[in-house]
Motif scaffolding. Structure first.
Motif, PDB file in Angstrom:
ATOM      1  N   ASN A  69      20.083  26.468  -9.052  1.00 15.22           N
ATOM      2  CA  ASN A  69      18.751  27.213  -9.388  1.00 15.22           C
ATOM      3  C   ASN A  69      17.654  26.874  -8.772  1.00 15.22           C
ATOM      4  O   ASN A  69      16.718  27.615  -8.731  1.00 15.22           O
ATOM      5  CB  ASN A  69      18.592  26.587 -10.999  1.00 15.22           C
ATOM      6  CG  ASN A  69      19.421  27.187 -12.122  1.00 15.22           C
ATOM      7  OD1 ASN A  69      19.918  28.419 -11.737  1.00 15.22           O
ATOM      8  ND2 ASN A  69      19.636  26.352 -13.100  1.00 15.22           N
ATOM      9  N   ILE A  70      18.077  26.062  -7.509  1.00 14.10           N
ATOM     10  CA  ILE A  70      16.908  25.763  -6.619  1.00 14.10           C
ATOM     11  C   ILE A  70      17.557  25.141  -5.403  1.00 14.10           C
ATOM     12  O   ILE A  70      18.815  24.741  -5.455  1.00 14.10           O
ATOM     13  CB  ILE A  70      15.928  24.536  -6.884  1.00 14.10           C
ATOM     14  CG1 ILE A  70      16.620  23.424  -6.933  1.00 14.10           C
ATOM     15  CG2 ILE A  70      14.954  25.029  -8.096  1.00 14.10           C
ATOM     16  CD1 ILE A  70      15.590  22.257  -6.855  1.00 14.10           C
ATOM     17  N   GLN A  71      17.061  25.688  -4.279  1.00 13.73           N
ATOM     18  CA  GLN A  71      17.567  25.569  -2.948  1.00 13.73           C
ATOM     19  C   GLN A  71      16.610  25.678  -1.799  1.00 13.73           C
ATOM     20  O   GLN A  71      15.677  26.521  -1.852  1.00 13.73           O
ATOM     21  CB  GLN A  71      18.799  26.538  -2.716  1.00 13.73           C
ATOM     22  CG  GLN A  71      19.461  26.383  -1.658  1.00 13.73           C
ATOM     23  CD  GLN A  71      20.628  27.688  -1.444  1.00 13.73           C
ATOM     24  OE1 GLN A  71      20.840  28.503  -2.466  1.00 13.73           O
ATOM     25  NE2 GLN A  71      21.332  27.708  -0.167  1.00 13.73           N
ATOM     26  N   ILE A  72      16.500  24.579  -0.798  1.00 15.95           N
ATOM     27  CA  ILE A  72      16.000  25.022   0.440  1.00 15.95           C
ATOM     28  C   ILE A  72      16.750  25.687   1.309  1.00 15.95           C
ATOM     29  O   ILE A  72      18.073  25.557   1.471  1.00 15.95           O
ATOM     30  CB  ILE A  72      15.724  23.623   1.019  1.00 15.95           C
ATOM     31  CG1 ILE A  72      14.901  22.555   0.227  1.00 15.95           C
ATOM     32  CG2 ILE A  72      14.908  23.723   2.457  1.00 15.95           C
ATOM     33  CD1 ILE A  72      13.353  23.059   0.015  1.00 15.95           C
ATOM     34  N   ILE A  73      16.082  26.937   1.592  1.00 19.23           N
ATOM     35  CA  ILE A  73      16.719  27.858   2.623  1.00 19.23           C
ATOM     36  C   ILE A  73      16.090  28.027   3.901  1.00 19.23           C
ATOM     37  O   ILE A  73      14.921  27.724   4.176  1.00 19.23           O
ATOM     38  CB  ILE A  73      16.729  29.126   1.990  1.00 19.23           C
ATOM     39  CG1 ILE A  73      17.757  29.175   0.847  1.00 19.23           C
ATOM     40  CG2 ILE A  73      17.497  30.288   3.130  1.00 19.23           C
ATOM     41  CD1 ILE A  73      17.830  30.242  -0.170  1.00 19.23           C
ATOM     42  N   GLU A  74      17.016  27.750   5.072  1.00 21.64           N
ATOM     43  CA  GLU A  74      16.393  27.812   6.579  1.00 21.64           C
ATOM     44  C   GLU A  74      16.178  29.344   6.944  1.00 21.64           C
ATOM     45  O   GLU A  74      16.822  30.049   6.534  1.00 21.64           O
ATOM     46  CB  GLU A  74      17.420  27.303   7.417  1.00 21.64           C
ATOM     47  CG  GLU A  74      17.644  25.633   7.217  1.00 21.64           C
ATOM     48  CD  GLU A  74      16.210  25.007   7.722  1.00 21.64           C
ATOM     49  OE1 GLU A  74      15.773  25.423   8.628  1.00 21.64           O
ATOM     50  OE2 GLU A  74      16.021  23.906   7.294  1.00 21.64           O
ATOM     51  N   ILE A  75      14.914  29.469   7.416  1.00 20.12           N
ATOM     52  CA  ILE A  75      14.667  30.829   7.817  1.00 20.12           C
ATOM     53  C   ILE A  75      15.025  30.759   9.185  1.00 20.12           C
ATOM     54  O   ILE A  75      14.395  30.010   9.997  1.00 20.12           O
ATOM     55  CB  ILE A  75      12.891  31.153   7.308  1.00 20.12           C
ATOM     56  CG1 ILE A  75      12.809  31.008   5.962  1.00 20.12           C
ATOM     57  CG2 ILE A  75      12.663  32.682   7.815  1.00 20.12           C
ATOM     58  CD1 ILE A  75      11.350  30.985   5.607  1.00 20.12           C
TER      59      ILE A  75
ATOM     60  N   PHE B 164      10.600  32.877  -3.906  1.00 21.23           N
ATOM     61  CA  PHE B 164      11.091  32.130  -2.815  1.00 21.23           C
ATOM     62  C   PHE B 164       9.882  31.658  -2.217  1.00 21.23           C
ATOM     63  O   PHE B 164       9.012  32.633  -1.937  1.00 21.23           O
ATOM     64  CB  PHE B 164      11.826  32.960  -1.806  1.00 21.23           C
ATOM     65  CG  PHE B 164      12.414  32.350  -0.444  1.00 21.23           C
ATOM     66  CD1 PHE B 164      13.103  31.343  -0.570  1.00 21.23           C
ATOM     67  CD2 PHE B 164      11.853  32.714   0.630  1.00 21.23           C
ATOM     68  CE1 PHE B 164      13.659  30.768   0.712  1.00 21.23           C
ATOM     69  CE2 PHE B 164      12.375  32.370   2.045  1.00 21.23           C
ATOM     70  CZ  PHE B 164      13.206  30.920   1.824  1.00 21.23           C
ATOM     71  N   LEU B 165       9.778  30.516  -2.164  1.00 22.02           N
ATOM     72  CA  LEU B 165       8.277  29.855  -1.704  1.00 22.02           C
ATOM     73  C   LEU B 165       8.134  29.180  -0.303  1.00 22.02           C
ATOM     74  O   LEU B 165       9.182  28.491  -0.105  1.00 22.02           O
ATOM     75  CB  LEU B 165       7.663  28.719  -2.837  1.00 22.02           C
ATOM     76  CG  LEU B 165       7.204  29.088  -3.990  1.00 22.02           C
ATOM     77  CD1 LEU B 165       8.038  29.870  -4.957  1.00 22.02           C
ATOM     78  CD2 LEU B 165       6.697  27.983  -4.776  1.00 22.02           C
TER      79      LEU B 165
END
Length: 135
Positions: A6-12, A60-61
């Motif tokens: 439900n939450i995830q840090i995503i590399e851009i 997405f913050l």
């Protein structure tokens, strides 16, 4: 969290070069179609934003500048995530309570959303959120 998906840090993706860095958010970076983009800035010292959940919307913050903390609650557990890198974003799926706090001076929070604004999608009272989660 009861469901880490439900939450995830995503590399851009970041293109680094001497003239400066460039990051791009395209269709494969986040797992939803972008339908709304907005940003928070000039948040006064000590102010908080958020304080709600969404029934269906995903967000997405990204801390484009400065830093801030995102307090995430799933009805059972609470975690705090600091966002301070413009090439990382926090994916928050539906059914998750979020509060934004501790904004540094000059911070900018970019929000990419999966849908346009719909007031009926918001859960603005935490007690109502707990009822929503139990159904």
């Amino acid at each position: 969290m009861s469901n880490e998906k439900n939450i995830q840090i995503i590399e851009i993706p970041k293109i680094a070069e001497p003239r400066g860095n460039l990051s791009v958010i395209e269709k494969d970076v986040i797992p939803f179609e972008m339908k709304r983009v907005y940003y928070l800035y000039d948040v006064p010292s000590g102010a908080e934003r958020g304080g709600h959940a969404h029934k269906n919307l995903q967000q997405f913050l990204i801390a484009l500048s400065g830093s801030f903390d995102v307090v995430i609650k799933d009805g059972q557990k609470e975690i705090k995530i600091t966002l301070n890198k413009p090439n990382q974003g926090l994916l928050i799926k539906s059914g998750i309570w979020r509060e934004l706090e501790n904004f540094s001076s000059g911070s900018v929070c970019l929000v990419v959303a999966s849908d346009v604004y719909k007031e009926e999608d918001y859960i603005r009272e935490y007690d109502e959120f707990l009822v929503f989660k139990s159904t």
